[in-house]
Write an enzyme that holds these catalytic residues in place. Structure first.
Site, PDB file in Angstrom:
ATOM      1  N   HIS A 134       0.859  -1.198   0.000  1.00 43.23           N
ATOM      2  CA  HIS A 134       0.000   0.000   0.000  1.00 43.23           C
ATOM      3  C   HIS A 134       0.894   1.246   0.000  1.00 43.23           C
ATOM      4  CE1 HIS A 134      -3.419   2.447   0.369  1.00 43.23           C
ATOM      5  NE2 HIS A 134      -3.810   2.186   1.599  1.00 43.23           N
ATOM      6  N   GLN A 137      -0.268   4.991   1.000  1.00 47.79           N
ATOM      7  CA  GLN A 137      -0.457   5.185   2.437  1.00 47.79           C
ATOM      8  C   GLN A 137       0.851   5.602   3.104  1.00 47.79           C
ATOM      9  OE1 GLN A 137      -3.381   4.822   4.415  1.00 47.79           O
ATOM     10  NE2 GLN A 137      -2.013   5.928   5.769  1.00 47.79           N
ATOM     11  N   ASP A 225      -2.388  -1.571  12.573  1.00 46.95           N
ATOM     12  CA  ASP A 225      -3.360  -1.718  11.482  1.00 46.95           C
ATOM     13  C   ASP A 225      -4.341  -2.811  11.902  1.00 46.95           C
ATOM     14  OD1 ASP A 225      -4.704  -1.557   9.045  1.00 46.95           O
ATOM     15  OD2 ASP A 225      -3.147  -2.561   7.886  1.00 46.95           O
ATOM     16  N   CYS A 266      -3.382   3.539   9.518  1.00 49.17           N
ATOM     17  CA  CYS A 266      -3.847   3.951   8.182  1.00 49.17           C
ATOM     18  C   CYS A 266      -5.355   4.139   8.139  1.00 49.17           C
ATOM     19  CB  CYS A 266      -3.395   2.945   7.139  1.00 49.17           C
ATOM     20  SG  CYS A 266      -4.117   1.296   7.317  1.00 49.17           S
TER      21      CYS A 266
HETATM   22  N1   CP Z   1      -6.145   3.746   4.561  1.00 51.11           N
HETATM   23  C1   CP Z   1      -6.906   3.452   3.477  1.00 51.11           C
HETATM   24  O1   CP Z   1      -6.396   3.108   2.394  1.00 51.11           O
HETATM   25  O2   CP Z   1      -8.238   3.606   3.675  1.00 51.11           O
HETATM   26  P1   CP Z   1      -9.419   3.185   2.692  1.00 51.11           P
HETATM   27  O3   CP Z   1      -9.468   1.673   2.673  1.00 51.11           O
HETATM   28  O4   CP Z   1     -10.635   3.795   3.289  1.00 51.11           O
HETATM   29  O5   CP Z   1      -9.119   3.706   1.312  1.00 51.11           O
HETATM   30  N1  NVA Z   2      -4.387  -3.898   5.826  1.00 52.20           N
HETATM   31  C1  NVA Z   2      -5.643  -3.281   5.484  1.00 52.20           C
HETATM   32  C2  NVA Z   2      -5.419  -1.859   5.067  1.00 52.20           C
HETATM   33  C3  NVA Z   2      -6.657  -1.106   4.706  1.00 52.20           C
HETATM   34  C4  NVA Z   2      -6.391   0.298   4.229  1.00 52.20           C
HETATM   35  C5  NVA Z   2      -6.336  -4.062   4.399  1.00 52.20           C
HETATM   36  O1  NVA Z   2      -5.692  -4.473   3.428  1.00 52.20           O
HETATM   37  O2  NVA Z   2      -7.542  -4.327   4.546  1.00 52.20           O
END
Ligand code: CP
Ligand code: NVA
Length: 308
Positions: A134, A137, A225, A266
């Site tokens: 990600h 982020q 997270d 996040c």
């Molecule tokens: N942190 C993040 O990516 O949030 P969303 O899943 O709401 O986009």
């Molecule tokens: N680790 C989480 C992050 C969400 C923004 C997911 O992948 O669901």
């Protein structure tokens, strides 16, 4: 072509320039209503496709608003509504979209969807989260840390919990921005060796410490997270919670870190699971700035992708 696929695939000088530009653009907008345009309009005349194969609040809204502030137009597409979800290949989708839009942001499951999209698209592709990473982020996270505490280089970051996609991008960032990272979580949920090795090869100290209280000693930043990510089976929920409970970020754990240690997440968070409300809403938490900075950091990422 400037695809923004991952932090370790992007030149460190470019990453630094994006963070700095994001800060300048944020400053330039201070106090303005969100819907007003930036003074300069680098995306004027550009069309951006935002593809979501998973839910999203922050990524979806921050990209959409960011494009509009810079004078561009967006098109929100959900995976299930596209032919992509009904058998058309990723390569063909990429070729077609490239005839209509100037930039593609995609949130998907399997990383190969992203890489194949980038391989066959004639326009830049941005990773808006996959099962493995990600990067957008973590651009916001580095920006947020530096806004509050100055350079992140040489600092100690502690990741508490699941060694997931967001943790992976933090490890990439450790290597590229020159900070150290301690992972504290159960062995079953360690980050993949590939991510740890990247950071170590770049010269960062990466430590695995099973004891959460020991892990956070001298920490400058503690990050949590969710314990169950979007790609994790719901059937694994209870087992994961049982394994992860000792790694909850609460006031007692924060007290073991440096007094001015920041807390980040996040979001979306599950209050009283991976983090207590006391910490989330406490004086060391910078989660709302972190969420806001998605907007500014991604505006800089999009400008870099388009060279504007
Ligand atoms: N942190 C993040 O990516 O949030 P969303 O899943 O709401 O986009
Ligand atoms: N680790 C989480 C992050 C969400 C923004 C997911 O992948 O669901």
């Amino acid at each position: 072509m400037n695809h923004f696929l991952d932090i370790h695939k992007t030149d460190p000088a470019d990453l630094r320039a994006m963070i700095d530009q994001a800060g300048q653009m944020k400053q330039a907008r201070q106090g303005r209503p969100k819907g007003t345009a930036d003074d300069d309009q680098p995306l004027k005349g550009r069309m951006v496709a935002l593809i979501f194969e998973k839910p999203s609040t922050r990524t979806r809204v921050s990209f959409d608003v960011g494009v509009r502030q810079m004078g561009g137009e967006t098109m929100l597409l959900s995976g299930g509504d596209m032919q992509l979800g009904h058998g058309e290949t990723i390569a063909d989708t990429a070729r077609v979209l490239s005839r209509y839009v100037d930039l593609i942001m995609i949130r998907t499951f399997d990383e190969t969807v992203l890489t194949e999209m980038a391989e066959y698209a004639d326009v830049p592709v941005i990773n808006g989260l996959t099962d493995r990473t990600h990067p957008c982020q973590i651009m916001a996270d580095v920006m947020t840390y530096e806004e509050h505490r100055g350079s992140i280089a040489g600092r100690k970051v502690v990741w508490a919990g699941d060694g997931n996609n967001v943790c992976a991008s933090f490890l990439h960032a450790a290597g590229q921005f020159g900070f150290d990272l301690t992972f504290t979580g159960p062995p079953q949920l360690d980050p993949e060796a590939e991510f740890v090795d990247f950071a170590r090869n770049m010269g960062s100290t990466i430590t695995i410490e099973r004891d959460a209280a020991r892990a956070v000693q001298d920490a400058d930043l503690i990050v949590a997270d969710t314990w169950v990510s979007m790609h994790d089976a719901q059937s694994a929920r209870e087992r994961r919670h049982n394994m992860l409970r000792p790694y909850q970020v609460n006031a007692a754990l924060m007290a073991q870190a440096k007094p001015d240690a920041l807390f980040m997440h996040c979001l979306p968070a599950h209050r009283e699971e991976e983090v207590t409300s006391e910490v989330m809403d406490g004086p060391n938490s910078v989660i709302w700035d972190e969420a806001e900075n998605r907007l500014h950091a991604q505006k800089a990422v999009m400008r870099w992708c388009l060279g504007v």
